[in-house]
Design an enzyme around this catalytic site. Structure first.
Site, PDB file in Angstrom:
ATOM      1  N   LYS A   8       0.822  -1.222   0.000  1.00 47.35           N
ATOM      2  CA  LYS A   8       0.000   0.000   0.000  1.00 47.35           C
ATOM      3  C   LYS A   8       0.852   1.267   0.000  1.00 47.35           C
ATOM      4  O   LYS A   8       0.604   2.185  -0.770  1.00 47.35           O
ATOM      5  CB  LYS A   8      -0.911   0.071   1.244  1.00 47.35           C
ATOM      6  CG  LYS A   8      -1.949  -0.999   1.356  1.00 47.35           C
ATOM      7  CD  LYS A   8      -2.878  -0.722   2.536  1.00 47.35           C
ATOM      8  CE  LYS A   8      -2.181  -0.717   3.894  1.00 47.35           C
ATOM      9  NZ  LYS A   8      -1.646  -2.022   4.299  1.00 47.35           N
ATOM     10  N   ARG A  83      -9.606   1.938   8.777  1.00 43.03           N
ATOM     11  CA  ARG A  83      -9.303   0.544   9.132  1.00 43.03           C
ATOM     12  C   ARG A  83     -10.379  -0.074  10.017  1.00 43.03           C
ATOM     13  O   ARG A  83     -10.284  -1.271  10.323  1.00 43.03           O
ATOM     14  CB  ARG A  83      -7.967   0.477   9.880  1.00 43.03           C
ATOM     15  CG  ARG A  83      -6.732   0.304   8.983  1.00 43.03           C
ATOM     16  CD  ARG A  83      -5.502   0.486   9.859  1.00 43.03           C
ATOM     17  NE  ARG A  83      -4.378  -0.330   9.508  1.00 43.03           N
ATOM     18  CZ  ARG A  83      -3.210   0.150   9.049  1.00 43.03           C
ATOM     19  NH1 ARG A  83      -3.028   1.432   8.842  1.00 43.03           N
ATOM     20  NH2 ARG A  83      -2.211  -0.668   8.794  1.00 43.03           N
ATOM     21  N   ARG A 122      11.492  -6.330   4.916  1.00 43.16           N
ATOM     22  CA  ARG A 122      11.433  -4.911   5.263  1.00 43.16           C
ATOM     23  C   ARG A 122      11.987  -4.685   6.677  1.00 43.16           C
ATOM     24  O   ARG A 122      12.619  -3.671   6.947  1.00 43.16           O
ATOM     25  CB  ARG A 122       9.976  -4.423   5.184  1.00 43.16           C
ATOM     26  CG  ARG A 122       9.855  -2.922   5.411  1.00 43.16           C
ATOM     27  CD  ARG A 122       8.440  -2.422   5.219  1.00 43.16           C
ATOM     28  NE  ARG A 122       7.606  -2.707   6.369  1.00 43.16           N
ATOM     29  CZ  ARG A 122       6.298  -2.478   6.419  1.00 43.16           C
ATOM     30  NH1 ARG A 122       5.672  -2.013   5.356  1.00 43.16           N
ATOM     31  NH2 ARG A 122       5.609  -2.741   7.500  1.00 43.16           N
ATOM     32  N   ARG A 128      11.765  -0.805  11.441  1.00 41.67           N
ATOM     33  CA  ARG A 128      10.477  -0.538  12.091  1.00 41.67           C
ATOM     34  C   ARG A 128      10.295  -1.454  13.287  1.00 41.67           C
ATOM     35  O   ARG A 128      10.491  -2.662  13.185  1.00 41.67           O
ATOM     36  CB  ARG A 128       9.326  -0.765  11.092  1.00 41.67           C
ATOM     37  CG  ARG A 128       8.906   0.497  10.402  1.00 41.67           C
ATOM     38  CD  ARG A 128       7.816   0.241   9.395  1.00 41.67           C
ATOM     39  NE  ARG A 128       6.575  -0.262   9.973  1.00 41.67           N
ATOM     40  CZ  ARG A 128       5.403  -0.158   9.365  1.00 41.67           C
ATOM     41  NH1 ARG A 128       5.297   0.435   8.193  1.00 41.67           N
ATOM     42  NH2 ARG A 128       4.316  -0.653   9.922  1.00 41.67           N
ATOM     43  N   ARG A 139      -0.415  -8.505  13.265  1.00 39.16           N
ATOM     44  CA  ARG A 139      -0.998  -7.441  12.430  1.00 39.16           C
ATOM     45  C   ARG A 139      -1.843  -8.020  11.300  1.00 39.16           C
ATOM     46  O   ARG A 139      -2.846  -7.432  10.903  1.00 39.16           O
ATOM     47  CB  ARG A 139       0.114  -6.530  11.891  1.00 39.16           C
ATOM     48  CG  ARG A 139       0.548  -5.515  12.959  1.00 39.16           C
ATOM     49  CD  ARG A 139       1.921  -4.927  12.710  1.00 39.16           C
ATOM     50  NE  ARG A 139       2.045  -4.285  11.441  1.00 39.16           N
ATOM     51  CZ  ARG A 139       3.165  -4.318  10.689  1.00 39.16           C
ATOM     52  NH1 ARG A 139       4.227  -4.984  11.098  1.00 39.16           N
ATOM     53  NH2 ARG A 139       3.202  -3.690   9.563  1.00 39.16           N
TER      54      ARG A 139
HETATM   55  P1  AMP Z   1       0.975   1.120   8.622  1.00 41.03           P
HETATM   56  O1  AMP Z   1       2.177   1.973   8.380  1.00 41.03           O
HETATM   57  O2  AMP Z   1      -0.214   1.537   7.788  1.00 41.03           O
HETATM   58  O3  AMP Z   1       1.267  -0.344   8.517  1.00 41.03           O
HETATM   59  O4  AMP Z   1       0.554   1.381  10.137  1.00 41.03           O
HETATM   60  C1  AMP Z   1       1.428   1.067  11.204  1.00 41.03           C
HETATM   61  C2  AMP Z   1       0.665   1.075  12.520  1.00 41.03           C
HETATM   62  O5  AMP Z   1       0.113   2.388  12.743  1.00 41.03           O
HETATM   63  C3  AMP Z   1      -0.534   0.135  12.596  1.00 41.03           C
HETATM   64  O6  AMP Z   1      -0.165  -1.184  12.908  1.00 41.03           O
HETATM   65  C4  AMP Z   1      -1.351   0.802  13.690  1.00 41.03           C
HETATM   66  O7  AMP Z   1      -0.784   0.561  14.975  1.00 41.03           O
HETATM   67  C5  AMP Z   1      -1.150   2.276  13.379  1.00 41.03           C
HETATM   68  N1  AMP Z   1      -2.181   2.755  12.428  1.00 41.03           N
HETATM   69  C6  AMP Z   1      -1.976   3.207  11.161  1.00 41.03           C
HETATM   70  N2  AMP Z   1      -3.137   3.570  10.594  1.00 41.03           N
HETATM   71  C7  AMP Z   1      -4.103   3.325  11.515  1.00 41.03           C
HETATM   72  C8  AMP Z   1      -5.523   3.453  11.520  1.00 41.03           C
HETATM   73  N3  AMP Z   1      -6.194   3.903  10.437  1.00 41.03           N
HETATM   74  N4  AMP Z   1      -6.184   3.111  12.658  1.00 41.03           N
HETATM   75  C9  AMP Z   1      -5.522   2.678  13.742  1.00 41.03           C
HETATM   76  N5  AMP Z   1      -4.211   2.492  13.802  1.00 41.03           N
HETATM   77  C10 AMP Z   1      -3.488   2.811  12.692  1.00 41.03           C
END
Ligand code: AMP
Length: 182
Positions: A8, A83, A122, A128, A139
């Site tokens: 994404k 989400r 990654r 990360r 996740r």
């Molecule tokens: P991502 O970079 O999109 O994989 O997001 C990393 C982490 O950020 C996720 O595992 C959540 O802990 C938090 N996060 C990102 N976007 C959201 C969202 N829309 N709602 C809740 N937590 C989020």
């Protein structure tokens, strides 16, 4: 939309470049806040590190603020938001307040084992803190339980475009462009 590791972030950033749209990634905004040690960052970090979602009211307030900024007026790509069903409702309300609507929802599909192997790779490169194998697997479960059902909501609205996320970045980009609404 798509599970962690679907590509994404990579694809949304490239799509933004190709179409001059602002790329708004909630995960990136949270990580920037963690790095800057803001109050939002401190709140978000403990959820992120365990692979849980940051609470809706925190995430929604952040997105409401971001979408209200001037650079979002001429179009944006949301990456990693919404989400949860509550986030869908909030996004509906934000957009109707702005007189905007979603043009489409891209759903990216990638085999589960490929997802895990991409994320482990990654993990070596990005540093990360939520890219450990245990958190990666968690996740995926959180995505399936909480976020995958949203595809039904957007599907009922006729917005979802399915895209095969396997293969090279360029191949997937071409598929996304072909799937975009007019
Ligand atoms: P991502 O970079 O999109 O994989 O997001 C990393 C982490 O950020 C996720 O595992 C959540 O802990 C938090 N996060 C990102 N976007 C959201 C969202 N829309 N709602 C809740 N937590 C989020």
């Amino acid at each position: 939309m798509g599970p962690p590791g679907a590509g994404k972030g990579t694809q949304a950033a490239a799509l933004g470049q190709r179409h001059s749209l602002v790329h708004i990634a909630t995960g990136d905004i949270f990580r920037a806040n963690v790095a800057e040690q803001t109050e939002l960052g401190r709140t978000a970090q403990r959820y992120m590190d365990s692979g849980e979602y940051v609470p809706d009211e925190v995430t929604n307030a952040m997105v409401r603020d971001r979408l209200g900024q001037d650079d979002a007026r001429s179009g944006f790509i949301l990456d990693g938001y919404p989400r949860t069903p509550d986030q869908v409702d909030t996004l509906d309300s934000i957009l109707s307040g702005l007189g905007e609507q979603l043009d489409g929802v891209i759903s990216m599909q990638v085999d589960t084992e490929e997802l895990i192997s991409r994320l482990l790779k990654r993990a070596e490169e990005s540093g990360r803190t939520d890219d450990t194998e245990e958190v990666i697997r968690h996740r995926q479960e959180v995505y399936q339980a909480e976020t995958e059902p949203l595809l039904r909501i957007y599907g009922d609205r006729g917005l979802v475009r399915q895209v095969d996320g396997m293969g090279s970045v360029d191949d997937v980009s071409a598929r996304i462009d072909a799937a975009l609404p007019d």
